[in-house]
Design a protein around this motif. Structure first.
Motif, PDB file in Angstrom:
ATOM      1  N   GLY A   1       0.079  16.366 -13.663  1.00  0.00           N
ATOM      2  CA  GLY A   1      -0.335  17.039 -14.858  1.00  0.00           C
ATOM      3  C   GLY A   1      -0.137  18.769 -14.583  1.00  0.00           C
ATOM      4  O   GLY A   1       0.265  18.945 -13.659  1.00  0.00           O
ATOM      5  N   LYS A   2      -0.460  19.286 -15.628  1.00  0.00           N
ATOM      6  CA  LYS A   2      -0.489  21.015 -15.614  1.00  0.00           C
ATOM      7  C   LYS A   2      -1.134  21.528 -14.503  1.00  0.00           C
ATOM      8  O   LYS A   2      -2.065  20.941 -13.936  1.00  0.00           O
ATOM      9  CB  LYS A   2      -1.189  21.430 -16.910  1.00  0.00           C
ATOM     10  CG  LYS A   2      -0.279  21.364 -18.314  1.00  0.00           C
ATOM     11  CD  LYS A   2      -1.298  21.938 -19.211  1.00  0.00           C
ATOM     12  CE  LYS A   2      -0.945  21.402 -20.374  1.00  0.00           C
ATOM     13  NZ  LYS A   2      -1.321  22.070 -21.962  1.00  0.00           N
ATOM     14  N   LYS A   3      -0.709  22.571 -13.887  1.00  0.00           N
ATOM     15  CA  LYS A   3      -1.177  23.159 -12.668  1.00  0.00           C
ATOM     16  C   LYS A   3      -1.195  24.838 -13.039  1.00  0.00           C
ATOM     17  O   LYS A   3      -0.132  25.366 -13.550  1.00  0.00           O
ATOM     18  CB  LYS A   3      -0.480  22.782 -11.387  1.00  0.00           C
ATOM     19  CG  LYS A   3      -0.642  21.333 -11.338  1.00  0.00           C
ATOM     20  CD  LYS A   3      -1.640  21.180  -9.985  1.00  0.00           C
ATOM     21  CE  LYS A   3      -1.973  19.741  -9.706  1.00  0.00           C
ATOM     22  NZ  LYS A   3      -1.274  18.645 -10.055  1.00  0.00           N
ATOM     23  N   ARG A   4      -2.103  25.435 -12.237  1.00  0.00           N
ATOM     24  CA  ARG A   4      -1.938  26.841 -12.225  1.00  0.00           C
ATOM     25  C   ARG A   4      -1.385  27.192 -11.067  1.00  0.00           C
ATOM     26  O   ARG A   4      -1.136  26.287 -10.049  1.00  0.00           O
ATOM     27  CB  ARG A   4      -3.416  27.501 -12.066  1.00  0.00           C
ATOM     28  CG  ARG A   4      -3.908  27.443 -13.871  1.00  0.00           C
ATOM     29  CD  ARG A   4      -4.971  28.329 -13.756  1.00  0.00           C
ATOM     30  NE  ARG A   4      -5.649  27.666 -15.415  1.00  0.00           N
ATOM     31  CZ  ARG A   4      -6.971  28.115 -15.274  1.00  0.00           C
ATOM     32  NH1 ARG A   4      -7.669  28.778 -14.789  1.00  0.00           N
ATOM     33  NH2 ARG A   4      -7.525  27.661 -16.695  1.00  0.00           N
ATOM     34  N   PHE A   5      -0.807  28.569 -10.887  1.00  0.00           N
ATOM     35  CA  PHE A   5      -0.053  28.792  -9.771  1.00  0.00           C
ATOM     36  C   PHE A   5      -0.725  28.633  -8.597  1.00  0.00           C
ATOM     37  O   PHE A   5      -0.246  27.949  -7.286  1.00  0.00           O
ATOM     38  CB  PHE A   5       0.194  30.572  -9.940  1.00  0.00           C
ATOM     39  CG  PHE A   5       1.380  31.018  -8.939  1.00  0.00           C
ATOM     40  CD1 PHE A   5       0.830  31.534  -7.643  1.00  0.00           C
ATOM     41  CD2 PHE A   5       2.599  30.881  -9.280  1.00  0.00           C
ATOM     42  CE1 PHE A   5       1.925  31.801  -6.776  1.00  0.00           C
ATOM     43  CE2 PHE A   5       3.755  31.262  -8.273  1.00  0.00           C
ATOM     44  CZ  PHE A   5       3.065  32.006  -6.883  1.00  0.00           C
ATOM     45  N   MET A   6      -2.303  29.086  -8.451  1.00  0.00           N
ATOM     46  CA  MET A   6      -2.913  28.796  -7.022  1.00  0.00           C
ATOM     47  C   MET A   6      -3.068  27.443  -6.785  1.00  0.00           C
ATOM     48  O   MET A   6      -3.268  26.785  -5.711  1.00  0.00           O
ATOM     49  CB  MET A   6      -4.276  29.806  -7.172  1.00  0.00           C
ATOM     50  CG  MET A   6      -4.059  31.040  -7.019  1.00  0.00           C
ATOM     51  SD  MET A   6      -2.897  31.595  -5.782  1.00  0.00           S
ATOM     52  CE  MET A   6      -3.816  31.264  -4.395  1.00  0.00           C
ATOM     53  N   GLU A   7      -3.109  26.663  -7.787  1.00  0.00           N
ATOM     54  CA  GLU A   7      -3.099  24.916  -7.490  1.00  0.00           C
ATOM     55  C   GLU A   7      -1.985  24.329  -6.974  1.00  0.00           C
ATOM     56  O   GLU A   7      -2.135  23.699  -6.157  1.00  0.00           O
ATOM     57  CB  GLU A   7      -3.611  24.440  -8.780  1.00  0.00           C
ATOM     58  CG  GLU A   7      -4.853  24.771  -9.554  1.00  0.00           C
ATOM     59  CD  GLU A   7      -5.176  24.029 -10.863  1.00  0.00           C
ATOM     60  OE1 GLU A   7      -4.283  24.382 -12.061  1.00  0.00           O
ATOM     61  OE2 GLU A   7      -6.178  23.266 -11.201  1.00  0.00           O
ATOM     62  N   LEU A   8      -0.858  25.006  -7.403  1.00  0.00           N
ATOM     63  CA  LEU A   8       0.484  24.678  -6.971  1.00  0.00           C
ATOM     64  C   LEU A   8       0.455  24.999  -5.308  1.00  0.00           C
ATOM     65  O   LEU A   8       1.019  24.489  -4.653  1.00  0.00           O
ATOM     66  CB  LEU A   8       1.701  25.156  -7.741  1.00  0.00           C
ATOM     67  CG  LEU A   8       1.822  24.309  -8.973  1.00  0.00           C
ATOM     68  CD1 LEU A   8       2.892  25.061  -9.592  1.00  0.00           C
ATOM     69  CD2 LEU A   8       2.549  23.202  -8.535  1.00  0.00           C
ATOM     70  N   ILE A   9       0.085  26.297  -5.058  1.00  0.00           N
ATOM     71  CA  ILE A   9      -0.001  26.691  -3.736  1.00  0.00           C
ATOM     72  C   ILE A   9      -0.690  26.033  -2.821  1.00  0.00           C
ATOM     73  O   ILE A   9      -0.269  25.459  -1.782  1.00  0.00           O
ATOM     74  CB  ILE A   9      -0.210  28.102  -3.777  1.00  0.00           C
ATOM     75  CG1 ILE A   9       0.508  29.147  -4.384  1.00  0.00           C
ATOM     76  CG2 ILE A   9      -0.648  28.761  -2.240  1.00  0.00           C
ATOM     77  CD1 ILE A   9       0.883  30.493  -3.507  1.00  0.00           C
ATOM     78  N   ARG A  10      -1.980  25.574  -3.442  1.00  0.00           N
ATOM     79  CA  ARG A  10      -2.626  24.558  -2.537  1.00  0.00           C
ATOM     80  C   ARG A  10      -2.065  23.199  -2.519  1.00  0.00           C
ATOM     81  O   ARG A  10      -2.207  22.503  -1.492  1.00  0.00           O
ATOM     82  CB  ARG A  10      -4.018  24.400  -3.204  1.00  0.00           C
ATOM     83  CG  ARG A  10      -4.926  25.565  -2.621  1.00  0.00           C
ATOM     84  CD  ARG A  10      -6.502  25.117  -3.154  1.00  0.00           C
ATOM     85  NE  ARG A  10      -6.667  25.166  -4.546  1.00  0.00           N
ATOM     86  CZ  ARG A  10      -6.866  26.083  -5.181  1.00  0.00           C
ATOM     87  NH1 ARG A  10      -6.864  27.222  -4.647  1.00  0.00           N
ATOM     88  NH2 ARG A  10      -6.974  25.793  -6.644  1.00  0.00           N
ATOM     89  N   ASP A  11      -1.313  22.639  -3.434  1.00  0.00           N
ATOM     90  CA  ASP A  11      -1.030  21.406  -3.580  1.00  0.00           C
ATOM     91  C   ASP A  11       0.372  21.207  -2.710  1.00  0.00           C
ATOM     92  O   ASP A  11       0.475  19.921  -2.088  1.00  0.00           O
ATOM     93  CB  ASP A  11      -0.767  21.054  -5.084  1.00  0.00           C
ATOM     94  CG  ASP A  11      -1.019  19.544  -5.252  1.00  0.00           C
ATOM     95  OD1 ASP A  11      -1.778  19.040  -4.613  1.00  0.00           O
ATOM     96  OD2 ASP A  11      -0.529  18.766  -6.254  1.00  0.00           O
ATOM     97  N   VAL A  12       1.066  22.232  -2.757  1.00  0.00           N
ATOM     98  CA  VAL A  12       2.431  22.034  -1.964  1.00  0.00           C
ATOM     99  C   VAL A  12       2.236  22.861  -0.568  1.00  0.00           C
ATOM    100  O   VAL A  12       2.506  23.805  -0.483  1.00  0.00           O
ATOM    101  CB  VAL A  12       3.475  22.636  -2.758  1.00  0.00           C
ATOM    102  CG1 VAL A  12       4.971  22.561  -2.034  1.00  0.00           C
ATOM    103  CG2 VAL A  12       3.671  22.052  -4.136  1.00  0.00           C
TER     104      VAL A  12
END
Lengths: 102, 102
Positions: free
Chosen positions: B26-37
């Motif tokens: 699903g959609k992600k914000r920049f900081m969410e992506l930094i935490r996820d990856v």
């Protein structure tokens, strides 16, 4: 995501997936791999093959010929990657059609 | 082999497949992506997202909020990678079982 991360730790880098792709068509000698994996250099190929051997994905066989011949092939475990390579190749060919229309 | 090469030219590098993996949920914000990856830095994430945008795999939406919010999502074309990511994740989880026995 952990599963994708685990796989990418093993497969990361541009070359490993292409080396495995080449070996999925059968055993290859070093120079055959250099020709098949466009753009790879000998030093990089040696390093990547070593990594793949360490991860039990590729087997290296040395034949006592003059000069010595060395062959690389996928291990049984390496063959489990065929489905991954297949789905990457499938996507790649559709991508090519989309970009170049052929 | 050309098909595998075409795909890897787009997907090469350790991060792109993981970013696409994260966005496939699903959609992600920049900081969410930094935490996820795990392990990616902000500069690298920006560069990889830009590449993925250029290849029409990711869409970036800017919302006129205070402060501005930016969301990333897979394009329709980006979703065609779901099968590739799925087969990589499948292999990754079997690899984990084989190595760690769990």
């Amino acid at each position: 995501m952990v599963a994708v991360q685990d796989a990418m730790d093993i497969l990361s880098g541009k070359w490993k997936i292409m080396i495995i792709g080449s070996l999925s068509f059968g055993k290859k000698r070093f120079m055959e791999l250099i020709r098949d994996v466009t753009g790879i250099g000998a030093k990089m190929l040696s390093k990547e093959l070593k990594d793949l051997e360490d991860n039990d994905l590729v087997k290296r066989t040395v034949y006592d010929t003059k000069p010595v011949t060395v062959e690389y092939e996928l291990t049984e475990y390496g063959h489990t990657l065929k489905e991954v390579i297949g789905s990457i190749a499938q996507w790649g060919s559709e991508h090519r059609k989309r970009i170049f229309g052929k």
